[in-house]
Design an enzyme around this catalytic site. Structure first.
Site, mmCIF file in Angstrom:
data_model
loop_
_atom_site.group_PDB
_atom_site.id
_atom_site.type_symbol
_atom_site.label_atom_id
_atom_site.label_comp_id
_atom_site.label_asym_id
_atom_site.label_seq_id
_atom_site.Cartn_x
_atom_site.Cartn_y
_atom_site.Cartn_z
ATOM 1 C CG LEU A 26 -1.828 -1.262 1.606
ATOM 2 C CD1 LEU A 26 -2.978 -1.541 2.359
ATOM 3 C CD2 LEU A 26 -2.803 -0.522 0.401
ATOM 4 N N GLY A 29 8.610 2.849 1.663
ATOM 5 C CA GLY A 29 9.021 4.208 1.728
ATOM 6 C C GLY A 29 9.327 4.723 3.837
ATOM 7 N N GLY A 30 9.529 6.029 3.505
ATOM 8 C CA GLY A 30 9.845 6.559 4.344
ATOM 9 C C GLY A 30 9.667 6.526 5.601
ATOM 10 N N GLY A 32 7.457 3.683 6.648
ATOM 11 C CA GLY A 32 7.563 1.962 7.009
ATOM 12 C C GLY A 32 7.415 1.914 5.745
ATOM 13 C CB VAL A 34 1.865 0.157 4.624
ATOM 14 C CG1 VAL A 34 0.355 -0.164 5.234
ATOM 15 C CG2 VAL A 34 2.310 1.388 5.632
ATOM 16 C CE LYS A 53 3.605 2.721 9.255
ATOM 17 N NZ LYS A 53 3.391 3.990 9.516
ATOM 18 C CG ASP A 145 2.120 9.654 13.333
ATOM 19 O OD1 ASP A 145 2.122 10.932 12.836
ATOM 20 O OD2 ASP A 145 2.738 9.122 12.470
#
Lengths: 277, 433
Positions: A26, A29-30, A32, A34, A53, A145
């Site tokens: 999904l 990158g940066g 994590g 998913v 994740k 977050d």
């Protein structure tokens, strides 16, 4: 995330053989990787769709049994359901993972990109997310977050808070997080950015205030710059005219520099439900 | 609500001659065994305790039973200290005196010396403390919490107790205000400016986010020996803590065992306070629970001075200096003393004020009368005028204390040195808010 070339579905599948069936990637990158996956339900009967994740060790802290127990206790429709968390080894690197319910819908980031959100919907989002923050705080977890990318608007129109990746139980935050600011720049409360003490639900309430401003205006109030939030958030009336005074006052209170002056989630819900009527 | 609560230990009655009524009372676990307390007809014998609180004093769990056998014997009669409930008094087996003697003999072995840590034991301890307060018909429930003694100590342990307490009280004592105990040692407070004290921020943030109806604040006086806190950081921290709790929506803030600094916190938003005249009810200092020889001697409290005077020579010296008219504090209990002074007689000529061991009834009644009067005076002021009232009281006290110091060296028990620190703390507090 230190993987070059990026992780493939096959190699992640090997790591989770017997636990999850990896279906698609999904987001790479940066922050994590998913993956959408299917995994065993709590009852162990039919498989459920999960968002898996994977983080490197410096992107997420180790979870204690206490924290996992608290996350499992969460029962709130406005917050993603927790399934599992743990450590794994991917391509020779120690990683952590968290699996949560896969929530179908549109992310709030995407919705904001299309156009600012109308006031009644923003009020609804605020109530939904304050409900989620309250549920987390009931088991003494701070999400850390809260941002549009972590909010999914489900087909019913309700908002669901996702990504428990850096959510932290308060009993652990004092020990493990001092000195390192976990969170997304531009959304962190001043105390979260300072990383000097353990946080409370009031920190998530601050992030919610920023999210609401972004939803109303259609852009981030400080263009994602955290240092501009050092003394509290931007005054809402400076960003947008013709908002209901009650909503302005509530968002401004949420963005107070000092956590004690911010409303509790219960107060946000109570006040905004009055406004929604 | 602005109230003064008297302090009750084994002896609960007010001394004769108190003018006015305290608004209620706080009963301290260390002062009376559980079985004695439960047999007292409090409403009948102590009308001033009609509105009552009971402090479970979990923060005393660290006492050393070998040097504090009396307090530990009383405390272990409460299940949150004894744990398994063994060694409880049973009227069929022994008299209260026999129980006391037997337990005291073995207290070093029986006393746990630490708080329970297993979740089940913590819950049981809290439940017992709540059940007793319910049985005593207290007007609110004080939830027990341990003492935080180091600025670097993780406050998580206290929060664990508070969280469990809030949950258990919500279920077992619905409708009662829950006052969470905030027990901090002055060693966490005096080392840094209150504005920069991250521990204070932590405590205020964490407590207010839990939305208890109230807080019960005690400050352990570990770093100083007097009856008055002398460090401006400690006083300032207490003011800041109270203000933070108030700002965070805590409705009731009771400051206990902080001497007359508790009264000062009414200017920062505290709603009620308690302190007695004896040192065991005036301050929280763990060495006070150690058993020493010696009994109290009287002192004369002067509210204008925000302090008190030793009576062996000091009060006579103040009279001789011509300062007494500014320092005098008129209460019915002090009438005889004031009359004698007016007639040029020394303190020694007034029997119930003579400097004599144990001759403290008039001094106690006078102190309590003054505290009741002054608390009610603050109550009658509008909210906005309370801070100004306190500041002007302290400004005057600083001036008087300076003039008292000019008389020459006084007995250490005469409190005439802390006033500048209090004023400094209060002014800095006002400037910061």
């Amino acid at each position: 995330m230190p993987f070059d070339p990026p992780l493939s579905i096959d190699e992640v599948q090997k790591v989770f053989t017997g636990t999850f069936t990896i279906l698609e990637m999904l987001a790479p990158g940066g922050q994590g990787y998913v993956f959408r996956a299917s995994g065993p339900s709590e009852s162990g009967k039919s498989p459920v769709s999960v968002a898996l994740k994977i983080y490197s060790e410096d992107q997420a802290e180790e979870r204690s049994l206490r924290e996992v127990t608290a996350l499992k206790q969460l029962r709130c429709e406005r917050i993603v359901r927790f399934h599992a968390a743990g450590s794994c080894r991917v391509r020779g690197t120690n990683c952590r993972y968290i699996a949560t319910e896969f929530v179908e819908g549109e992310s709030l980031t995407r919705a904001i990109l299309k156009s600012p959100i109308a006031i009644p919907y923003v009020v609804r989002i605020a109530i939904d997310l304050a409900t989620a923050i309250a549920a987390l705080w009931e088991v003494r977890i701070v999400h850390r977050d809260v941002k549009p990318a972590n909010v999914i608007r489900v087909p019913s129109g309700a908002s669901v808070l996702i990504d428990l990746g850096i959510a932290r139980h308060q009993s652990l935050s004092a020990i493990t997080t001092i000195g390192k600011a976990w969170g997304t720049p531009g959304y962190m409360s001043p105390e979260q950015a300072e990383a000097k003490r353990s946080l409370t639900c009031k920190s998530d309430i601050f992030s919610l205030g920023v999210l609401l401003q972004e939803s109303l205006v259609g852009r981030h109030p400080t263009n994602g710059q955290q240092h501009l939030l050092k003394d509290g958030g931007v005054r809402t009336e400076r960003l947008l005219k013709n908002l209901p005074a009650q909503l302005i006052a509530m968002i401004n209170a949420m963005l107070n520099r000092s956590a004690v002056f911010r409303p509790t989630p219960a107060k946000v819900i109570k006040e905004l439900e009055r406004l929604a009527q | 609500m602005i109230d003064y609560f008297a302090c009750a230990r084994f002896q609960m009655a007010l001394p004769r001659g108190v003018a006015g009524d305290p608004d209620g009372g706080v009963i301290f676990a260390a002062g009376i065994p559980s079985h004695t307390l439960s047999r007292r007809k409090i409403d009948k014998t102590c009308p001033h305790l009609k509105r009552r609180l009971f402090d479970p004093q979990l923060y005393l769990a660290g006492l050393d039973a070998s040097i504090c056998p009396g307090a530990c014997t009383n405390l272990i009669s409460y299940r949150w200290f004894s744990g398994n409930g063994n060694n409880q008094y049973e009227s069929k087996k022994h008299t209260q005196l026999e129980w006391k003697a037997a337990i005291r003999k073995r207290i070093v072995n029986l006393w746990p010396g630490a708080i329970p840590t297993e979740p089940g034991s913590v819950d049981a301890a809290i439940s017992d403390a709540i059940a007793l307060q319910n049985a005593l018909e207290c007007e609110a429930i004080i939830l027990p919490a341990p003492l935080t003694t180091e600025p670097t100590q993780d406050y998580g342990e206290s929060l664990e107790w508070i969280d469990r307490g809030l949950r258990i009280a919500r279920d077992s004592a619905p409708g009662f205000d829950r006052l969470v105990t905030i027990a901090l040692s002055d060693s966490c407070l005096r080392g840094s400016n209150p504005k920069a004290n991250t521990m204070l921020d932590l405590v205020v943030d964490q407590i207010t986010a839990r939305e208890p109806e109230g807080a019960y604040v005690v400050v352990e006086q570990a770093s100083e020996e007097g009856y008055y806190i002398t460090h401006s950081n400690t006083v300032g921290a207490l003011l800041q803590l109270v203000k933070g709790l108030r700002d965070g929506g805590i409705r009731r803030i009771h400051v206990s065992l902080a001497g007359t600094t508790g009264f000062l916190t009414l200017g920062a938003g505290a709603t009620d306070w308690s302190a007695g005249w004896y040192r065991s009810t005036r301050r929280l200092r763990l060495v006070d629970f150690e058993e020493h020889e010696g009994r109290a001697v009287p002192t004369y409290y002067s509210h204008p001075l925000a302090g008190e005077l030793h009576l062996e020579r000091d009060l006579d010296a103040v009279v001789a200096s011509g300062l007494f008219s500014e320092i005098e504090d008129r209460t019915p209990a002090a009438q005889g003393l004031l009359r004698a002074v007016a007639q040029g007689k020394p303190v020694a000529a007034v029997p119930n004020w003579q400097h004599r061991i144990g001759n403290v009834t008039a001094a106690r009644a006078h102190f309590k009368s003054a505290m009741i009067r002054e608390t009610h005076r603050v109550r009658d002021l509008p909210d906005s005028a309370r801070a100004t009232h306190m500041k002007s009281w302290l400004s005057n006290a600083v001036d008087l204390a300076a003039r008292v110091r000019e008389i020459g060296p006084l007995n250490a028990r005469s409190a005439n040195r802390h006033q500048p620190a209090w004023l400094k703390a209060f002014e800095e507090f006002l400037a910061a808010t």
